[in-house]
Write a protein that holds these residues in place. Structure first.
Motif, short mmCIF file in Angstrom:
data_model
loop_
_atom_site.label_atom_id
_atom_site.label_comp_id
_atom_site.label_asym_id
_atom_site.label_seq_id
_atom_site.Cartn_x
_atom_site.Cartn_y
_atom_site.Cartn_z
N THR A 63 0.83 -1.21 0.00
CA THR A 63 0.00 0.00 0.00
C THR A 63 0.86 1.25 0.00
N LYS A 64 1.92 1.26 0.79
CA LYS A 64 2.83 2.40 0.81
C LYS A 64 3.41 2.64 -0.58
N ASP A 65 3.85 1.57 -1.25
CA ASP A 65 4.42 1.71 -2.59
C ASP A 65 3.40 2.25 -3.58
N ALA A 66 2.15 1.79 -3.47
CA ALA A 66 1.10 2.27 -4.37
C ALA A 66 0.78 3.74 -4.14
N LEU A 67 0.83 4.17 -2.88
CA LEU A 67 0.50 5.57 -2.56
C LEU A 67 1.49 6.55 -3.18
N ASP A 68 2.71 6.10 -3.43
CA ASP A 68 3.68 6.97 -4.10
C ASP A 68 3.13 7.50 -5.41
N TYR A 69 2.29 6.72 -6.06
CA TYR A 69 1.68 7.12 -7.33
C TYR A 69 0.24 7.62 -7.14
N MET A 70 -0.52 6.95 -6.27
CA MET A 70 -1.93 7.29 -6.12
C MET A 70 -2.14 8.72 -5.64
N LEU A 71 -1.40 9.13 -4.62
CA LEU A 71 -1.63 10.47 -4.05
C LEU A 71 -1.11 11.57 -4.98
N LEU A 72 0.01 11.32 -5.65
CA LEU A 72 0.49 12.32 -6.61
C LEU A 72 -0.50 12.48 -7.76
N ASP A 73 -1.06 11.35 -8.22
CA ASP A 73 -2.06 11.42 -9.28
C ASP A 73 -3.30 12.16 -8.81
N SER A 74 -3.70 11.93 -7.57
CA SER A 74 -4.86 12.64 -7.03
C SER A 74 -4.60 14.14 -6.97
N GLY A 75 -3.38 14.52 -6.53
CA GLY A 75 -3.02 15.94 -6.52
C GLY A 75 -3.06 16.55 -7.91
N HIS A 76 -2.59 15.78 -8.89
CA HIS A 76 -2.63 16.25 -10.29
C HIS A 76 -4.07 16.46 -10.74
N GLU B 224 1.78 19.20 -2.22
CA GLU B 224 1.26 18.82 -0.90
C GLU B 224 1.09 17.31 -0.80
N ALA B 225 0.71 16.67 -1.92
CA ALA B 225 0.61 15.21 -1.93
C ALA B 225 1.98 14.58 -1.73
N LEU B 226 2.99 15.15 -2.39
CA LEU B 226 4.35 14.64 -2.26
C LEU B 226 4.84 14.76 -0.81
N GLU B 227 4.55 15.88 -0.18
CA GLU B 227 4.96 16.09 1.21
C GLU B 227 4.29 15.07 2.14
N SER B 228 3.06 14.68 1.84
CA SER B 228 2.33 13.75 2.71
C SER B 228 2.96 12.36 2.70
#
Length: 527
Positions: free
Chosen positions: A89-102, A176-180
């Motif tokens: 899940t941590k590895d997936a969030l590296d992409y999921m949250l950045l995509d959400s921010g985009h 902000e997604a990257l910082e999280s």
């Protein structure tokens, strides 16, 4: 006194968020985004019912945005603890949250563009005292765009300011997604992790998507006595699905006595088609569509559903029983998440190991599949009139590249829109699903759907394959409760539309369990 508060996905599906208050620590369970009508979702996503600075730790069940999507809002507003989840899940969030921010930034930019364009059209019309020409409209659009596919964000902001127009701001930015992401720690399944004073969590396989977990939380009394056990299921997966291991039914002996189970109910009163029929059903739909000379459009979640579709299409293409038309995965996020799948073979079931890994074959890559990256390439695919398959996000048709594929093909009866997952109320996907199924039972003028502000007749075939759902149906949810080795005292039924949650709670009560459906804001006292 230990309390559990229900602050999201209580009486509804999206926006999963609950809180465990041990009297010492306040532990957040999920921090999901509400999805649905734009205005209502915006208000709910901005309005935390919990003081973020008081939260000491967060436990995340899995990476889907309706469970994780508000993490950047949490971390930028006073939260200073850690977010605990599984390693995949941590590895997936590296992409999921950045995509959400985009997506947040892109949606805000597009809404600002539309508002300014309408204002300038109206201003020009007022000057000329007549309807402005297409040439004049094109001139205004050219002023606001760098290219056909890129907005001139700087010019739009300057003109908004010049004319005193209010601007839409993103819920959060990519930065902000990257910082999280720096707040998130990943742990193996089965290991006990301290999340507060006398409080631990242990993750068990939930089988919903890669890395999804049942979170078993143990709260030990400060002055001795029997520990309290809370089991938060997050989303429950299906049994017998390809790729991932089934949901856990065998829990460690010390974790069997559950004081409160918090269980989802997305399909609490529904049955899915058998898992075994997935390949056959997909084969039939694909064959019919190709015989009409059409293409198959599949709105799909980038995480989980897309990889499952790739897996089954790989098997069908290898079997030689379907026409081998090009397959386009048109989602940069899906491409990245597919790489994450490849990095975690320890989560795969025995069948996947036997069918692919033991033969040295990657389940998610074969010669007929193309991962589309650039916007330009995506637009070429939308305009391709030869038969093909498109798998594209978003899964509920609320944003993303699937919207462009739909607007180019939704009006043509030779094409098929294949629904392979849950469509929440008030989403475009739900409207297409409902209108498409109604069309099969009635004749006459094709109904219209609005895509990116423009109405289109829905003439394409709409098919639904329920067996693809990553959520357990009512029987499988019951299987987790009744056929596991757990002894459960009390069950809170969440994450379902009101009638689904009520029906599943009733089913549980009729089978001798003590179940209830909390409302948003309700607090349950454990001890």
């Amino acid at each position: 006194m230990v309390e559990v508060g229900f602050f999201g996905a209580a009486g509804e599906v999206t926006g999963s968020m609950h809180m465990l208050d041990t009297g010492v620590d306040k532990i957040l369970l999920d921090c999901g985004m509400f999805q649905g009508r734009r205005k209502e979702s915006r208000e709910k996503n901005e309005n935390f019912l919990i003081n973020r600075s008081e939260i000491t730790t967060m436990v995340l069940s899995h990476a889907h945005i309706d469970h994780s999507g508000r993490i950047p809002l949490l971390t930028k507003e006073g939260f200073s603890g850690r977010i605990v989840t599984t390693r995949p899940t941590k590895d997936a969030l590296d992409y999921m949250l950045l995509d959400s921010g985009h997506i947040q930034e892109s949606d805000a930019q597009y809404l600002n563009y539309k508002a300014l364009r309408a204002f300038l059209y109206q201003a020009e019309q007022s000057k000329t005292k007549q309807q402005i020409s297409n040439k004049e409209k094109a001139g205004i659009k050219k002023l606001l765009k760098k290219s056909p596919h890129e907005l001139n964000v700087g010019a739009i902001a300057a003109l908004h300011k010049e004319h005193g127009l209010g601007m839409v701001t993103p819920l959060y930015t990519q930065e902000e997604a990257l910082e999280s992401l720096s707040f998130i720690d990943g742990y193996p399944f089965g290991s006990e992790v301290t999340i507060g004073k006398g409080t631990t969590v242990k993750f068990y396989v939930a089988g919903h998507i890669l890395g999804s977990a049942f979170s078993l939380i143990t709260v030990k009394p400060e002055h001795g006595g029997k520990p309290l056990k809370i089991l938060f299921t997050g989303d429950v997966g299906r049994f017998g699905k390809p790729i991932l291991k089934d949901p856990t039914l065998e829990f460690d002996e010390e974790d069997r006595d559950i004081d409160l189970m918090i269980i989802e109910s997305t399909y609490g009163d529904r049955e899915h088609a058998p898992v075994a029929d997935l390949a056959g059903s997909l084969k039939e739909t694909l064959t019919r569509t190709i015989e009409r000379g059409g293409s198959l459009l599949i709105p799909s979640f980038a995480f989980g559903r897309t990889q499952e579709l790739i897996y089954i299409l790989h098997q069908l293409y290898d079997s030689g029983t379907v026409p081998k038309v090009p397959i386009y995965v048109d989602s940069p996020l899906a491409s990245n998440i597919t790489k994450v799948f490849g990095e975690h073979p320890e989560t795969y079931d025995k069948e996947t190991h036997k069918t692919f890994l033991e033969k040295g074959i990657n389940p998610f890559y074969f010669k007929d599949i193309k991962f589309v990256e650039s916007v330009e390439e995506s637009m070429r695919v939308t305009q391709d009139d030869t038969p093909h398959i498109v798998i594209s996000a978003s899964g509920m048709c609320e944003a993303g590249r699937i919207l462009h594929h739909l607007r180019y093909k939704i009006h043509n009866p030779k094409h098929t829109i294949l629904i392979v997952g849950y469509m929440a109320s008030h989403t475009l996907g739900r409207r297409i699903e409902e209108l498409g199924l109604q069309r099969k039972q009635a004749s006459g003028k094709a109904p219209e759907v609005k895509i990116l502000g423009k109405a289109y007749p829905l003439r394409a075939h709409v098919e639904k394959l329920g067996g693809f759902s990553a959520h357990a149906d009512c029987h499988e949810l019951m299987q987790v409760v009744a056929e596991s080795n757990l002894r459960v005292k009390k069950i809170a039924v969440v994450h379902g539309e009101a009638e689904q949650s009520a029906a599943f709670a009733q089913r549980l009560n009729e089978n001798g369990y003590d179940a209830f459906v909390p409302k948003c804001g309700d607090v349950f006292k454990l001890a």
